[in-house]
Write an enzyme that holds these catalytic residues in place. Structure first.
Site, PDB file in Angstrom:
ATOM      1  N   GLU A 112       0.805  -1.221   0.000  1.00 19.86           N
ATOM      2  CA  GLU A 112       0.000   0.000   0.000  1.00 19.86           C
ATOM      3  C   GLU A 112       0.834   1.266   0.000  1.00 19.86           C
ATOM      4  O   GLU A 112       0.358   2.340  -0.362  1.00 19.86           O
ATOM      5  CB  GLU A 112      -0.963   0.012   1.186  1.00 19.86           C
ATOM      6  N   ASP A 125      24.628  14.508 -30.233  1.00 15.77           N
ATOM      7  CA  ASP A 125      25.193  15.285 -31.323  1.00 15.77           C
ATOM      8  C   ASP A 125      26.625  15.669 -30.963  1.00 15.77           C
ATOM      9  O   ASP A 125      27.122  15.321 -29.897  1.00 15.77           O
ATOM     10  CB  ASP A 125      24.335  16.511 -31.636  1.00 15.77           C
ATOM     11  N   ASP A 150      19.621  19.350 -29.471  1.00 16.65           N
ATOM     12  CA  ASP A 150      19.044  20.659 -29.187  1.00 16.65           C
ATOM     13  C   ASP A 150      18.499  21.370 -30.411  1.00 16.65           C
ATOM     14  O   ASP A 150      18.032  22.505 -30.310  1.00 16.65           O
ATOM     15  CB  ASP A 150      20.089  21.550 -28.516  1.00 16.65           C
ATOM     16  N   ASP A 165      16.709  17.449 -34.457  1.00 14.04           N
ATOM     17  CA  ASP A 165      16.813  16.405 -33.443  1.00 14.04           C
ATOM     18  C   ASP A 165      15.452  15.966 -32.903  1.00 14.04           C
ATOM     19  O   ASP A 165      15.369  14.960 -32.199  1.00 14.04           O
ATOM     20  CB  ASP A 165      17.674  16.894 -32.268  1.00 14.04           C
ATOM     21  N   ASN A 186       5.650 -13.734   6.011  1.00 14.36           N
ATOM     22  CA  ASN A 186       4.576 -13.607   6.987  1.00 14.36           C
ATOM     23  C   ASN A 186       3.412 -14.545   6.659  1.00 14.36           C
ATOM     24  O   ASN A 186       2.842 -15.191   7.549  1.00 14.36           O
ATOM     25  CB  ASN A 186       4.074 -12.163   7.032  1.00 14.36           C
ATOM     26  N   ASN A 207       1.429  -3.760  10.373  1.00 11.84           N
ATOM     27  CA  ASN A 207       1.612  -3.311   8.996  1.00 11.84           C
ATOM     28  C   ASN A 207       1.763  -1.793   8.917  1.00 11.84           C
ATOM     29  O   ASN A 207       2.582  -1.258   8.173  1.00 11.84           O
ATOM     30  CB  ASN A 207       0.427  -3.772   8.140  1.00 11.84           C
ATOM     31  N   ASP A 244       5.021   0.211   7.634  1.00  8.73           N
ATOM     32  CA  ASP A 244       4.931   1.169   6.532  1.00  8.73           C
ATOM     33  C   ASP A 244       5.544   2.511   6.914  1.00  8.73           C
ATOM     34  O   ASP A 244       6.187   3.175   6.090  1.00  8.73           O
ATOM     35  CB  ASP A 244       3.471   1.371   6.122  1.00  8.73           C
TER      36      ASP A 244
END
Length: 921
Positions: free
Chosen positions: A352, A394, A665, A669, A733, A758, A762
């Site tokens: 999550e 280039d 540039d 290109d 787990n 949990n 987290d």
């Protein structure tokens, strides 16, 4: 730089350049390419555009209350107050309340909400409160992180600016722009200014040249060899020529009108002026914005990788959750409790925090890259940046200093010639298209011409703008002194293309036919200059009748070659170490240029780039895709390439499995930038190049790029850490839960315990975006490897289960938690061990080395994991334990716990060594 100073820096840049912030520079390629766009124009807009396309210019200007010399600043301000800014709010930020709702509405929060509702229905108000707090915290964490990331991304994108050139009549308004220049339009010397595209208003007269984006819907008032790319709007692959009058009587749509140019299209060659008909949401582009926004876009490589990882974990959850449910229902007999427990396991299996970690990591990576002068326009391009293994670049300004000097001006025999310099100077002075560095270098040598004054000695008659097919451009001038009534066409361009247009040469005062022998002599002269690292441009002339005031490409025939101008662009001092750094980081550099092969090879040798092979544009054009796919692998220098040749080379490399970056540039290109996995341009590039690119360099240097690649790899490495940790710990787990469910007469943990564990885990993960990355992880390109993730999960997940089972044995045999009456003690013991082992694995898996000794975590990660551990122990041992249906553990438990965690760390470290040797890390 401290965060406060960094924010102040971004705000300052944002305030200075906010004029370009919302203009849709990148939408014309990034949006319209994903869906075919209908040529149907809304009826009201179609009638307005069609009428303007055929209306007389003076009548149109009068109707728009404009003037041939443009609006003045006060007029423009009044109109802007009435019509609003020239902005199509495609990416209008979500209101805070709506963004908050979106942060809540995801599968993980919805599962938690269902579980909270079930707990409330069953009368368990404590579980309802805990789960509700989890939902609120999860939503708020994601909301805060995404808002911060969005603000940082907006500030970074605002640092890349673009402008529009408009005519402005003189005004006494002190607020009027002071930076003005004068250009020649239809024989008139008019005043113009550079403004942000969002400031344009109907009635403004815009000056267009090669490389510009059309900033609004325009009616053209003048046009010289104007070719516009409308493919983003209509799907047409070829450029369309535009004129200042409507020539076709059968145009079925305003998009087919010769005299109209539309917002979002690009000027490929030529020059023009046009009056603005519509701005912002009133343009054709604006009418399509909502419809295009609704079209589902093709996922990028990064998005596809995240999707694959998410689906791997979801499939795992879909298989394991029913097994947990059935096992607990059959063994415990309480199917409601088993259902709640299975849902808790499902939530524990879901990553999550993945959206928050990904968003935070990418945003932090973008900020770090900005410190290294790399601006990220699209956040998920960072992963491609780190995965890049081939860089196509280039030559000019990247390998060389981007400071071109006119080194020689000679006749065809190599003797210095002021006449050739004069011709070249007049050509560069009078051309109104995109002046490049060669023109700047020529004009800088004007003091050698003995006081040549173009305003006094010459007048401009006409111009044939540059394009990438002809690779030359011409101006037509006439003498002002009345000595020679003839007009003189002066053409300047690439030597091969010039020779193709010449039939005679100038030798002294004589003109000779261009014989094969003379052609060989000329090529020998230019090859010698090229071998010395000089770029050679031919200069030719042709007299025209005095009555011929209009010229076209057809007049560039039968020219007389006068000589050459040769330019030196010295290699950059930083190029050699930058290329060495790229090689050390597993990136192969290839040079794609429109320049001469000999010049390019010389520069490559000087910067230490080994040239394995060379291909000319004509050879590339003659190859089919299969032959080109083989050739690109063995070639380092691609010379004399057209824009489409560059695109084909990039696509061939991608088809071979490479992640390709392209650094460019120029206008030529843009196709290659669009085709590459990651398009890289610079802030000083042509508008179309900046719009197409994913990443903008504030300094055109390969050293900056090499640093940026390392930051991109750090960003991806930290995302991969989270995914590895989550996948392996979740797998372990679930395996532990299945074993415990079979043998225990009670649940190994309550749903509330699983959710609380949990949530704390987290929280510990929020420091990952700020973590350090080992040097070994930055040496090679990094890619998504879903198969490897599954293997990693299977190898490391069961290790935690081994020590979970030891904890079960500890609680059962040592502390005698064997009956439902003693289940709280059992559950408390596994809660603490499970939380601490999950937190420990964060540090074990974040590095292949020995954690804390050979590789130290960043302070934010260390602080968050320490907070998680202390909070978890405090909950069990403190006054809140009863509230969470836990109980304080005996002191002897923590001695056993230390031994279990040490054994867990040792086995994980041993597995890392074996796994790294067997599969890599």
């Amino acid at each position: 730089m401290k965060p406060s100073r960094l924010r102040a820096h971004f705000v300052s840049r944002l305030q200075r350049r906010r004029a370009a912030r919302h203009f849709l520079r990148h939408f014309s390629f990034e949006l319209f390419r994903h869906a075919p766009v209908s040529k149907t124009v809304p009826p009201d807009l179609a009638r307005t555009l069609t009428a303007a396309a055929t209306e007389a210019p003076d009548q149109l200007l009068a109707r728009l209350h404009s003037h041939p010399d443009g609006l003045d600043a006060q007029q423009a301000a009044r109109i802007r107050r009435r019509t609003g800014e020239n902005v199509v709010l495609h990416e209008k930020p979500l209101p805070a309340w709506l963004h908050l709702w979106h942060c809540y509405v995801d599968p993980f929060n919805l599962l938690l909400s269902v579980l909270a509702a079930a707990s409330w229905y069953s009368g368990d108000l404590k579980a309802t409160t805990v789960i509700g707090c989890m939902v609120v915290l999860s939503t708020l964490i994601r909301f805060v992180q995404e808002r911060r990331s969005s603000r940082a991304a907006d500030a970074l994108k605002a640092m890349v600016s673009s402008t529009a050139t408009v005519l402005r009549r003189q005004t006494d308004d002190p607020a009027a722009p002071v930076e003005t220049r004068h250009v020649e339009v239809e024989g008139r010397n008019v005043r113009c200014v550079e403004i942000a595209p969002r400031e344009l208003v109907p009635g403004d007269i815009v000056v267009l040249s090669a490389g510009d984006l059309v900033p609004a819907d325009l009616r053209l008032l003048s046009a010289r060899d104007l070719f516009v790319g409308q493919g983003a709007m209509t799907g047409e692959a070829l450029p369309v020529e535009k004129f200042d009058t409507q020539r076709r009587a059968t145009a079925a749509s305003p998009l087919e009108m010769d005299s109209l140019a539309f917002m979002g299209t690009t000027v490929l060659s030529g020059s023009a002026t046009g009056v603005v008909l519509a701005t912002g949401a009133q343009t054709y582009f604006g009418t399509l914005a909502d419809r295009v926004a609704a079209v589902e876009q093709t996922p990028t490589a990064f998005q596809a990788g995240v999707n694959k990882v998410s689906w791997l974990l979801i499939r795992f959850m879909a298989v394991m959750t029913p097994i947990v449910f059935v096992t607990n229902g059959l063994t415990k007999g309480d199917w409601l409790e088993a259902g709640l427990f299975a849902m808790s396991v499902a939530i524990g299996l879901t990553p999550e925090m993945l959206p928050m970690v990904v968003t935070s990591t990418l945003a932090k990576g973008a900020v770090l890259l900005s410190r290294r002068k790399v601006i990220v326009k699209r956040l998920d391009a960072i992963q491609n940046f780190g995965a890049m293994d081939v860089l196509c670049t280039d030559k000019t300004g990247t390998l060389t200093q981007d400071h071109i000097v006119l080194q020689r001006h000679t006749d065809i025999d190599g003797q210095d010639s002021l006449e050739v310099l004069e011709y070249a100077w007049l050509n560069s002075h009078y051309q109104t298209g995109l002046k490049n560095l060669l023109d700047v270098a020529v004009l800088a040598r004007g003091d050698e011409l003995g006081g040549l004054d173009p305003a006094r000695d010459f007048r401009k008659v006409d111009e044939i703008p540059f394009d990438f097919q002809r690779r030359r451009m011409s101006v037509v001038v006439a003498r002002q002194d009345g000595g020679d009534p003839q007009h003189l066409l002066i053409c300047k361009g690439a030597i091969e293309e010039m020779l193709a247009a010449c039939s005679t040469v100038r030798r002294g005062d004589a003109t000779e036919p261009l014989t094969p022998e003379l052609l060989a002599h000329i090529r020998a002269q230019t090859d010698t200059l090229n071998a010395d690292g000089l770029r050679v441009v031919g200069v030719a002339t042709k007299p025209l009748p005095p009555g011929q005031d209009r010229c076209s490409v057809a007049d560039e025939a039968g020219l007389t070659l006068a000589g050459y101008v040769a330019f030196l662009d010295p290699p950059k001092d930083s190029a050699a170490p930058a290329l060495a750094s790229l090689r050390a980081n597993g990136i192969t550099a290839k040079v794609l240029t429109g320049d001469n092969a000999l010049v390019t090879a010389r520069v490559c040798r000087e910067v230490g780039l080994d040239v394995a092979g060379t291909l000319q544009g004509s050879q590339v054009a003659g190859m089919d895709d299969a032959a080109l796919a083989q050739a690109v692998e063995a070639t380092t220098v691609f010379a004399k390439l057209s824009p489409l040749d560059k695109e084909r080379v990039v696509r061939a490399l991608r088809a071979n499995g490479h992640v390709v970056g392209f650094l460019g540039d120029g206008i030529n290109d843009a196709p290659a930038l669009h085709a590459a996995d990651i398009g890289i341009s610079v802030d000083s590039a042509a508008d179309i190049a900046k719009d197409t690119a994913d990443i903008i360099l504030l300094e055109k240097s390969l050293m900056v790029l090499a640093d940026g690649v390392r930051e991109g790899r750090k960003t991806f490495a930290n995302m991969l850490k989270y995914i590895r940790m989550t996948a392996s710990s979740n797998f372990g787990n679930v395996f532990s839960v299945l074993v415990a469910s079979v043998f225990l007469p009670f649940l190994p943990m309550l749903p509330m315990h699983l959710l609380l564990q949990n949530l704390l885990y987290d929280i510990s993960q929020t420091g990952i975006p700020f973590d350090n990355v080992d040097e070994e992880s930055l040496r090679t390109p990094q890619h998504w490897n879903v198969e490897g993730l599954g293997r990693f999960m299977l190898c490391f997940g069961p290790i935690s289960s081994i020590f979970d089972l030891l904890t079960f044995g500890l609680m059962w045999f040592v502390f005698h938690a064997t009956t439902p009456a003693a289940q709280t003690l059992f559950q408390s013991g596994w809660f603490v061990e499970g939380l601490l082992s999950q937190t420990l694995v964060v540090h074990m898996i974040r590095t292949r080395k020995l954690p804390f000794v050979e590789s130290r975590p960043a302070l934010p990660l260390a602080a968050m994991t320490a907070f998680t551990v202390l909070t978890g122990i405090a909950i069990v041992m403190g006054p809140l334990a009863h509230y969470f249906r836990l109980t304080a553990l005996p002191g002897a438990y923590f001695g056993w716990l230390a031994a279990i965690l040490l054994g867990y760390a040792a086995l994980i470290q041993a597995m890392k060594g074996w796994y790294g040797r067997r599969f890599g890390w």
